[in-house]
Design an enzyme around this catalytic site. Structure first.
Site, PDB file in Angstrom:
ATOM      1  N   GLU A 295      -9.863   0.977  -4.978  1.00  0.00           N
ATOM      2  CA  GLU A 295     -10.426   0.717  -3.664  1.00  0.00           C
ATOM      3  C   GLU A 295     -10.054   1.769  -2.636  1.00  0.00           C
ATOM      4  OE1 GLU A 295      -9.667  -2.632  -0.194  1.00  0.00           O
ATOM      5  OE2 GLU A 295      -9.502  -3.196  -2.310  1.00  0.00           O
TER       6      GLU A 295
ATOM      7  N   GLU B 249     -12.704 -10.960  -2.416  1.00  0.00           N
ATOM      8  CA  GLU B 249     -11.277 -10.998  -2.092  1.00  0.00           C
ATOM      9  C   GLU B 249     -10.969 -12.372  -1.504  1.00  0.00           C
ATOM     10  OE1 GLU B 249      -7.874  -8.441   0.344  1.00  0.00           O
ATOM     11  OE2 GLU B 249      -9.992  -8.106   0.800  1.00  0.00           O
TER      12      GLU B 249
ATOM     13  N   TYR C 120       0.840  -1.201   0.000  1.00  0.00           N
ATOM     14  CA  TYR C 120       0.000   0.000   0.000  1.00  0.00           C
ATOM     15  C   TYR C 120       0.874   1.249   0.000  1.00  0.00           C
ATOM     16  CZ  TYR C 120      -3.432  -3.486   1.353  1.00  0.00           C
ATOM     17  OH  TYR C 120      -4.223  -4.596   1.384  1.00  0.00           O
TER      18      TYR C 120
ATOM     19  N   HIS D 126      -5.898   2.300  -0.409  1.00  0.00           N
ATOM     20  CA  HIS D 126      -5.862   2.206   1.049  1.00  0.00           C
ATOM     21  C   HIS D 126      -5.996   3.546   1.741  1.00  0.00           C
ATOM     22  CE1 HIS D 126      -4.673  -0.130   4.699  1.00  0.00           C
ATOM     23  NE2 HIS D 126      -5.100  -1.130   3.978  1.00  0.00           N
TER      24      HIS D 126
HETATM   25  C1  GCO Z   1      -7.488  -5.292   1.902  1.00  0.00           C
HETATM   26  C2  GCO Z   1      -7.156  -4.505   3.108  1.00  0.00           C
HETATM   27  C3  GCO Z   1      -6.269  -5.183   4.081  1.00  0.00           C
HETATM   28  C4  GCO Z   1      -6.107  -4.364   5.352  1.00  0.00           C
HETATM   29  C5  GCO Z   1      -5.952  -5.269   6.550  1.00  0.00           C
HETATM   30  C6  GCO Z   1      -5.885  -4.493   7.850  1.00  0.00           C
HETATM   31  O1  GCO Z   1      -7.971  -4.686   0.958  1.00  0.00           O
HETATM   32  O2  GCO Z   1      -7.358  -6.495   1.933  1.00  0.00           O
HETATM   33  O3  GCO Z   1      -6.872  -3.218   2.777  1.00  0.00           O
HETATM   34  O4  GCO Z   1      -5.084  -5.546   3.583  1.00  0.00           O
HETATM   35  O5  GCO Z   1      -5.010  -3.521   5.257  1.00  0.00           O
HETATM   36  O6  GCO Z   1      -7.031  -6.108   6.606  1.00  0.00           O
HETATM   37  O7  GCO Z   1      -5.690  -5.326   8.913  1.00  0.00           O
HETATM   38 MG    MG Z   2      -8.315  -2.657   1.234  1.00  0.00          MG
END
Ligand code: GCO
Ligand code: MG
Length: 456
Positions: A289, A392, A210, A265
């Site tokens: 996202e 996901e 991220y 993020h």
């Molecule tokens: C995603 C999320 C996760 C979060 C994580 C936090 O899209 O899968 O952004 O990677 O960062 O769940 O604990």
């Molecule tokens: Mg995410």
């Protein structure tokens, strides 16, 4: 196979099948009302549930916490007055797992024991307001664990996989996306191709996780001794310029067909987001996202009006009501609920059904900090709702599958639950206890050039 043997030994259900519902009620009525003395307080009349049978009541509620694969996972186990009949539900808030365990173990038994397992909505609504203050990540996760466990029990009592109770299959399996990362766009393209070769039609592409932190040079605040050495530095400029190049490289290498997703993020200033999205339009992203932080949601209409890029939003939303206005205004195209953060299956179904009326589709949050029980829960919903988008997914390793028998299977980019009654996933408590949770779930301290905190 695991689930069928475990749950079909119950004399009660076999008796019902043998005799047919009506007859049983007349035989069992008065006797079984006595079956759960602790369930009835002096002022309560004996209650009869479906088909005149005495209700099955909650006998115990407890938290089971484990960390077999690097993420703290918490599930709730609800045992009932019917011997051998129990349910499990996901209550995973990985960053504050210990607090969720306390909320479950210290507050739920007294609130739930003796209550009718069938009244899922009533138990949701009553526990939701039982703390007066509500909708926080800790209590909503605890509530989710209880809620999912009750749906698990409902499916077992009906002897059906949960999706059947939700209306049956609207598709044959759950289409999932994989996560491709890499230090360079070329590396990400190669990993994307690998997932396509494994059968994935959807791939999320990130360059260095991220915010592409590896693109950032040494920030001044480190030399000034500000913050901690473990704090991260994100160069927003480097990131906003890098992502369009990333999409260009992956599109050139992997073609137009693969659906490409990206997670910003919530780390980018709204104006930068607009500019970056405009440069991404030609690469036809499936979704971008969390383009804004929850604190900046009032800017969504502006972002939406400025670009044609589809958006997915909401893993950080705790209050299921937070989705209503944005879905009704179609500010984004996919809701990204972390199902346990909003309180479980019951509120998730409501968000999903609301989305159908505004053509906003699902994209439940499904990383490693959702337990296999939680993955199964959202998989059942994914199978049953019309407005499914994409799910996901993560690869569950063998240890996870041992700790959680019945974990959903991922094949050629589709997730499959097993057809066992309920959620279809169990937990091996003995094995789970071997992998205790810890509290170093990341500090999420991210800073900009001058050391200012960036909301991760
Ligand atoms: C995603 C999320 C996760 C979060 C994580 C936090 O899209 O899968 O952004 O990677 O960062 O769940 O604990
Ligand atoms: Mg995410």
């Amino acid at each position: 196979m695991h689930n069928k043997n475990l749950y079909m030994t119950h004399n009660r259900r076999e008796l019902i099948k043998m005799l047919g519902l009506g007859g049983a009620a007349s035989i069992l009525g008065p006797v079984t009302a006595k079956a759960a003395p602790e369930a009835r307080r002096s002022h309560e009349l004996p209650r009869m549930s479906t088909g005149g049978l005495p209700p099955v009541t909650i006998r115990s509620v407890k938290a089971i916490a484990t960390n077999p694969a690097g993420a703290n996972l918490v599930v709730v186990k609800v045992e009932t007055s019917e011997p051998g009949l129990y349910g499990v539900g996901c209550a995973t808030f990985t960053q504050r797992a210990e607090v969720v365990v306390t909320a479950i173990n210290n507050y739920m038994p007294d609130f739930c024991v003796g209550k009718d397992v069938d009244n899922i909505e009533d138990l949701w609504q009553s526990f939701f307001v039982s703390s007066y203050w509500r909708n926080g990540p800790v209590l909503n996760n605890a509530l989710s664990g209880l809620n999912q466990a009750l749906w698990d029990i409902k499916g077992k009592r009906a002897n059906m996989p949960l999706y059947q109770l939700l209306g049956g299959k609207a598709r044959f399996a759950v289409d999932c996306y994989a996560h491709a990362d890499g230090k360079t766009p070329e590396e990400v393209a190669a990993n994307t191709q690998k997932y396509m070769d494994e059968g994935f039609r959807y791939v999320r592409i990130q360059q260095g996780g991220y915010g592409s932190l590896q693109l950032a040079k040494r920030p001044d605040w480190r030399d000034a001794g500000f913050g901690r050495p473990t704090d991260d530095f994100m160069d927003r400029h480097a990131y906003v310029l890098a992502i369009p190049k990333l999409f260009e490289t992956v599109r050139k290498a992997c073609g137009q067909e693969v659906e490409l997703l990206h997670d910003t993020h919530e780390r980018v200033q709204p104006q930068d987001m607009i500019n970056m999205c405009k440069r991404l339009e030609e690469f036809d992203p499936y979704w971008i996202e969390d383009p804004l932080t929850p604190e900046n949601m009032h800017l969504f209409p502006q972002l939406r009006a400025a670009t044609t890029v589809p958006f997915a939003m909401g893993e950080l939303f705790n209050n299921p009501n937070e989705f209503v206005d944005y879905i009704a205004h179609r500010d984004f195209d996919y809701f990204r609920c972390h199902v346990s953060q909003i309180g479980g299956i019951t509120p998730a179904l409501k968000v999903a059904h609301l989305g159908e009326f505004f053509n906003v589709r699902s994209g439940w949050h499904g990383p490693g900090d959702v337990s296999p029980v939680g993955h199964a829960a959202q998989c059942h919903i994914d199978l049953a709702i019309w407005n499914f988008g994409v799910q996901e997914s993560i690869f569950f390793n063998d240890l996870i599958k041992e700790v959680f028998p019945g974990t959903p299977e991922l094949k050629k980019g589709y997730m499959y639950i097993n057809e066992a009654p309920g959620l279809g996933v169990d937990i091996n408590e003995k094995l789970a206890a071997k992998y205790p949770i810890n509290n170093n779930a990341g500090k999420w301290t991210l800073r900009g050039r001058d050391g200012t905190i960036i909301r991760p």
